[in-house]
Motif scaffolding. Sequence first.
Motif, PDB file in Angstrom:
ATOM      1  N   ASP A  62       2.964  -1.718   1.522  1.00 20.60           N
ATOM      2  CA  ASP A  62       2.234  -2.953   1.815  1.00 20.60           C
ATOM      3  C   ASP A  62       0.728  -2.767   1.693  1.00 20.60           C
ATOM      4  O   ASP A  62      -0.033  -3.737   1.760  1.00 20.60           O
ATOM      5  CB  ASP A  62       2.599  -3.486   3.204  1.00 20.60           C
ATOM      6  CG  ASP A  62       2.096  -2.603   4.345  1.00 20.60           C
ATOM      7  OD1 ASP A  62       1.549  -1.513   4.084  1.00 20.60           O
ATOM      8  OD2 ASP A  62       2.276  -2.998   5.510  1.00 20.60           O
ATOM      9  N   ASN A  63       0.289  -1.516   1.519  1.00 28.14           N
ATOM     10  CA  ASN A  63      -1.128  -1.143   1.374  1.00 28.14           C
ATOM     11  C   ASN A  63      -1.963  -1.558   2.584  1.00 28.14           C
ATOM     12  O   ASN A  63      -3.177  -1.740   2.490  1.00 28.14           O
ATOM     13  CB  ASN A  63      -1.745  -1.734   0.096  1.00 28.14           C
ATOM     14  CG  ASN A  63      -2.946  -0.936  -0.377  1.00 28.14           C
ATOM     15  OD1 ASN A  63      -3.077   0.247  -0.075  1.00 28.14           O
ATOM     16  ND2 ASN A  63      -3.835  -1.585  -1.110  1.00 28.14           N
ATOM     17  N   LYS A  64      -1.308  -1.694   3.737  1.00 27.29           N
ATOM     18  CA  LYS A  64      -2.014  -2.065   4.967  1.00 27.29           C
ATOM     19  C   LYS A  64      -1.667  -1.152   6.135  1.00 27.29           C
ATOM     20  O   LYS A  64      -2.493  -0.956   7.028  1.00 27.29           O
ATOM     21  CB  LYS A  64      -1.691  -3.517   5.348  1.00 27.29           C
ATOM     22  CG  LYS A  64      -2.173  -4.558   4.362  1.00 27.29           C
ATOM     23  CD  LYS A  64      -1.787  -5.951   4.816  1.00 27.29           C
ATOM     24  CE  LYS A  64      -2.269  -7.002   3.818  1.00 27.29           C
ATOM     25  NZ  LYS A  64      -1.882  -8.379   4.232  1.00 27.29           N
ATOM     26  N   THR A  65      -0.452  -0.625   6.137  1.00 29.32           N
ATOM     27  CA  THR A  65       0.020   0.136   7.290  1.00 29.32           C
ATOM     28  C   THR A  65      -0.096   1.624   7.008  1.00 29.32           C
ATOM     29  O   THR A  65       0.490   2.128   6.045  1.00 29.32           O
ATOM     30  CB  THR A  65       1.474  -0.220   7.623  1.00 29.32           C
ATOM     31  OG1 THR A  65       1.589  -1.648   7.724  1.00 29.32           O
ATOM     32  CG2 THR A  65       1.895   0.412   8.939  1.00 29.32           C
ATOM     33  N   LEU A  66      -0.861   2.326   7.856  1.00 25.78           N
ATOM     34  CA  LEU A  66      -1.125   3.747   7.680  1.00 25.78           C
ATOM     35  C   LEU A  66      -0.476   4.524   8.827  1.00 25.78           C
ATOM     36  O   LEU A  66      -0.703   4.228  10.000  1.00 25.78           O
ATOM     37  CB  LEU A  66      -2.626   4.014   7.661  1.00 25.78           C
ATOM     38  CG  LEU A  66      -3.053   5.475   7.449  1.00 25.78           C
ATOM     39  CD1 LEU A  66      -2.786   5.902   6.016  1.00 25.78           C
ATOM     40  CD2 LEU A  66      -4.532   5.653   7.799  1.00 25.78           C
ATOM     41  N   TYR A  67       0.329   5.510   8.471  1.00 28.30           N
ATOM     42  CA  TYR A  67       0.903   6.448   9.434  1.00 28.30           C
ATOM     43  C   TYR A  67       0.231   7.805   9.217  1.00 28.30           C
ATOM     44  O   TYR A  67      -0.031   8.198   8.068  1.00 28.30           O
ATOM     45  CB  TYR A  67       2.409   6.582   9.236  1.00 28.30           C
ATOM     46  CG  TYR A  67       3.168   5.279   9.320  1.00 28.30           C
ATOM     47  CD1 TYR A  67       3.706   4.829  10.520  1.00 28.30           C
ATOM     48  CD2 TYR A  67       3.360   4.493   8.185  1.00 28.30           C
ATOM     49  CE1 TYR A  67       4.413   3.630  10.597  1.00 28.30           C
ATOM     50  CE2 TYR A  67       4.055   3.290   8.252  1.00 28.30           C
ATOM     51  CZ  TYR A  67       4.583   2.866   9.458  1.00 28.30           C
ATOM     52  OH  TYR A  67       5.275   1.682   9.518  1.00 28.30           O
ATOM     53  N   PHE A  68      -0.038   8.526  10.292  1.00 26.22           N
ATOM     54  CA  PHE A  68      -0.655   9.848  10.166  1.00 26.22           C
ATOM     55  C   PHE A  68      -0.389  10.643  11.434  1.00 26.22           C
ATOM     56  O   PHE A  68       0.125  10.111  12.436  1.00 26.22           O
ATOM     57  CB  PHE A  68      -2.158   9.722   9.911  1.00 26.22           C
ATOM     58  CG  PHE A  68      -2.932   9.131  11.057  1.00 26.22           C
ATOM     59  CD1 PHE A  68      -3.601   9.944  11.969  1.00 26.22           C
ATOM     60  CD2 PHE A  68      -2.998   7.757  11.239  1.00 26.22           C
ATOM     61  CE1 PHE A  68      -4.317   9.399  13.028  1.00 26.22           C
ATOM     62  CE2 PHE A  68      -3.707   7.208  12.299  1.00 26.22           C
ATOM     63  CZ  PHE A  68      -4.357   8.030  13.198  1.00 26.22           C
ATOM     64  N   LYS A 115       6.412  -6.824   5.284  1.00 21.95           N
ATOM     65  CA  LYS A 115       7.478  -6.830   4.290  1.00 21.95           C
ATOM     66  C   LYS A 115       6.893  -6.888   2.877  1.00 21.95           C
ATOM     67  O   LYS A 115       5.897  -7.560   2.626  1.00 21.95           O
ATOM     68  CB  LYS A 115       8.414  -8.012   4.515  1.00 21.95           C
ATOM     69  CG  LYS A 115       9.267  -7.886   5.776  1.00 21.95           C
ATOM     70  CD  LYS A 115      10.233  -9.052   5.889  1.00 21.95           C
ATOM     71  CE  LYS A 115      11.119  -8.886   7.129  1.00 21.95           C
ATOM     72  NZ  LYS A 115      12.076 -10.011   7.266  1.00 21.95           N
ATOM     73  N   VAL A 116       7.512  -6.157   1.983  1.00 18.43           N
ATOM     74  CA  VAL A 116       7.124  -6.178   0.579  1.00 18.43           C
ATOM     75  C   VAL A 116       8.336  -6.553  -0.268  1.00 18.43           C
ATOM     76  O   VAL A 116       9.478  -6.508   0.198  1.00 18.43           O
ATOM     77  CB  VAL A 116       6.567  -4.810   0.109  1.00 18.43           C
ATOM     78  CG1 VAL A 116       5.333  -4.433   0.895  1.00 18.43           C
ATOM     79  CG2 VAL A 116       7.628  -3.722   0.231  1.00 18.43           C
ATOM     80  N   PRO A 141      14.730  -8.269  -0.771  1.00 15.29           N
ATOM     81  CA  PRO A 141      13.564  -7.422  -1.044  1.00 15.29           C
ATOM     82  C   PRO A 141      13.442  -7.020  -2.511  1.00 15.29           C
ATOM     83  O   PRO A 141      12.410  -6.506  -2.920  1.00 15.29           O
ATOM     84  CB  PRO A 141      13.806  -6.199  -0.156  1.00 15.29           C
ATOM     85  CG  PRO A 141      15.288  -6.145   0.023  1.00 15.29           C
ATOM     86  CD  PRO A 141      15.752  -7.573   0.032  1.00 15.29           C
ATOM     87  N   TYR A 142      14.503  -7.226  -3.304  1.00 19.11           N
ATOM     88  CA  TYR A 142      14.481  -6.801  -4.700  1.00 19.11           C
ATOM     89  C   TYR A 142      14.633  -7.999  -5.631  1.00 19.11           C
ATOM     90  O   TYR A 142      15.444  -8.892  -5.401  1.00 19.11           O
ATOM     91  CB  TYR A 142      15.607  -5.802  -4.989  1.00 19.11           C
ATOM     92  CG  TYR A 142      15.477  -4.500  -4.251  1.00 19.11           C
ATOM     93  CD1 TYR A 142      14.749  -3.445  -4.799  1.00 19.11           C
ATOM     94  CD2 TYR A 142      16.055  -4.317  -3.001  1.00 19.11           C
ATOM     95  CE1 TYR A 142      14.618  -2.245  -4.120  1.00 19.11           C
ATOM     96  CE2 TYR A 142      15.929  -3.121  -2.312  1.00 19.11           C
ATOM     97  CZ  TYR A 142      15.209  -2.085  -2.880  1.00 19.11           C
ATOM     98  OH  TYR A 142      15.077  -0.899  -2.200  1.00 19.11           O
ATOM     99  N   GLU A 143      13.846  -8.019  -6.701  1.00 17.80           N
ATOM    100  CA  GLU A 143      13.965  -9.023  -7.752  1.00 17.80           C
ATOM    101  C   GLU A 143      13.980  -8.279  -9.092  1.00 17.80           C
ATOM    102  O   GLU A 143      13.105  -7.447  -9.370  1.00 17.80           O
ATOM    103  CB  GLU A 143      12.786  -9.989  -7.716  1.00 17.80           C
ATOM    104  CG  GLU A 143      12.780 -11.029  -8.821  1.00 17.80           C
ATOM    105  CD  GLU A 143      13.718 -12.202  -8.565  1.00 17.80           C
ATOM    106  OE1 GLU A 143      13.873 -13.033  -9.473  1.00 17.80           O
ATOM    107  OE2 GLU A 143      14.294 -12.271  -7.449  1.00 17.80           O
ATOM    108  N   TYR A 144      14.989  -8.559  -9.921  1.00 16.26           N
ATOM    109  CA  TYR A 144      15.114  -7.869 -11.209  1.00 16.26           C
ATOM    110  C   TYR A 144      14.759  -8.838 -12.326  1.00 16.26           C
ATOM    111  O   TYR A 144      15.266  -9.960 -12.370  1.00 16.26           O
ATOM    112  CB  TYR A 144      16.531  -7.343 -11.406  1.00 16.26           C
ATOM    113  CG  TYR A 144      16.643  -6.372 -12.557  1.00 16.26           C
ATOM    114  CD1 TYR A 144      16.463  -5.005 -12.351  1.00 16.26           C
ATOM    115  CD2 TYR A 144      16.894  -6.812 -13.848  1.00 16.26           C
ATOM    116  CE1 TYR A 144      16.538  -4.112 -13.402  1.00 16.26           C
ATOM    117  CE2 TYR A 144      16.966  -5.922 -14.910  1.00 16.26           C
ATOM    118  CZ  TYR A 144      16.801  -4.570 -14.683  1.00 16.26           C
ATOM    119  OH  TYR A 144      16.868  -3.689 -15.733  1.00 16.26           O
ATOM    120  N   LYS A 145      13.890  -8.386 -13.240  1.00 19.30           N
ATOM    121  CA  LYS A 145      13.481  -9.252 -14.340  1.00 19.30           C
ATOM    122  C   LYS A 145      13.183  -8.449 -15.594  1.00 19.30           C
ATOM    123  O   LYS A 145      12.308  -7.579 -15.595  1.00 19.30           O
ATOM    124  CB  LYS A 145      12.239 -10.064 -13.964  1.00 19.30           C
ATOM    125  CG  LYS A 145      11.801 -11.012 -15.082  1.00 19.30           C
ATOM    126  CD  LYS A 145      10.712 -11.929 -14.642  1.00 19.30           C
ATOM    127  CE  LYS A 145      10.409 -12.943 -15.748  1.00 19.30           C
ATOM    128  NZ  LYS A 145      11.594 -13.753 -16.124  1.00 19.30           N
TER     129      LYS A 145
END
Length: 498
Positions: free
Chosen positions: A210-216, A293-294, A371-375
């Motif tokens: 999500d480029n927002k949630t950081l775990y460390f 969610k992504v 959560p998945y889209e196939y194209k």
Amino acid sequence: MLRILSCVFFIIYSSVVLGQDIIVQRMSDSINTQAEEYWPTISADGNTLIFNRLVNHKGLENEDFYYSTRDSLGNWSKAQPLSALNTEENEGAQTLSADGRFMVFTSCNNRDSYGSCDLFYSIKIGDNWLPPRNLGKAINTKAWETQPSLSADGTELYFVSNRKGGKGGMDIWHSKLLQIDNQGHMHWSEPENLNINTAKSEVSPFIHSDNKTLYFSSNGYTKQPQFDIYISRKQNNTFTTPENIGAPINTSADEIGLVVNTVGTTAYFASNREGNNKDIYTFPLPAAYRPEKVQILQGRVINAKDKSPLLSSITLQSATDSSLTYYALTDFKTGEYLLCLTQGETWRLSAQSEGYLFHNENIDLQNQELPYEYKDIELKPIEKEVRIVLNHIFFDTDKATLKSTSKLELEHVKQLLNANPSLKIELSGHTDSQGSNTHNQQLSEARAKAVYDWLVAEGISPERLAAKGYGEHQPVATNATAEGRAKNRRTELKVLSF
């Protein structure tokens, strides 16, 4: 046996005390051995695990990459060495782009290093990993650079270093990819020290898709010397005050290297909690510590004529927020791509490949629950009489004034012409059947001319362009419905010669 029972007791005790239904499990012996296993990385589809194992090599301890795959029943295969990247020196602490074809990792005592341990990268072409390259002087110094974490699209990098300018022993730093030059070298921005660092050490960052949630992990937020796992979320280009995720994940031992699967439900980390060597553990991530969610968009880019796979660049830009832009490069052997996207957006997709007309379209994922889209994306070879619809050319209602939202599509047409100097094209305008025949003819001609004029103003020779209006006479759908009329109102590009 006593050690196992005590571990189970601790988990149950912690879960009851916290009122949480969390079961922390040591992964199977397919992953864990009597050696040390740590630094797990999980693929976007959740079915490939790459990790580090400390092995004995010619009498010396050596860090190597290993990988395991999960079958349809959820069983992990016996881990195998990633021989293409392992050397007689230490490699580890890896991170993967979402599509699994770009890896950044730590290599120590490498002849191409600036310090003792540097960050290197490798790109997977087909089934093979290319020889690693140093990430460059902006990232690597004479100090120790290690433990990288890539954003899902590979354009942002978090890593750990004890370089000058830090706050403590080891700090987390952040850098952005500026460009990849013609020789394939990456150029990164000057790294910035994150605001979550303390006077002690922060290690093993993991930025979720999500480029927002950081775990460390850190030993700087308590008086205890052990490393605990924390979570922080990006807000306005800074990170919130870190929160300890608590027991039973954190114990009196060290917990490091936490990663979370793409859908945000399962976490993996390493710990020496059972009193011996580090092993890899997994647990269901509580809702309070889950990322946003992504959605995963994946598929292939193929030749529209023979369905063969293509090497192609893909760009997705949010229809409402141009700062939300994602990039991908397909696998040249399979044509496959994979992108992790912010959920609930409408996207403007563009795919381009040398020798082919580009493809642009809107993809509406606002109401997509899965959560998945196939194209799959089909590109047409540049050949005489081949035509495409310019889906992102927009005009003011009943006028020939180009909207600002048309610029991205116009730039793609310009790029196509600049990349193919012998290409000549026709730009054609089309309308629906509402209004008079004469008005529709004039409107279609004026709209085609507006695109023509924009390209000429951008330096394209008028001799390579033709503008023609067809009014309402070439419909591609019924004019009896609003949806059909929308399809008929269009601008097309046709190849005249190449």
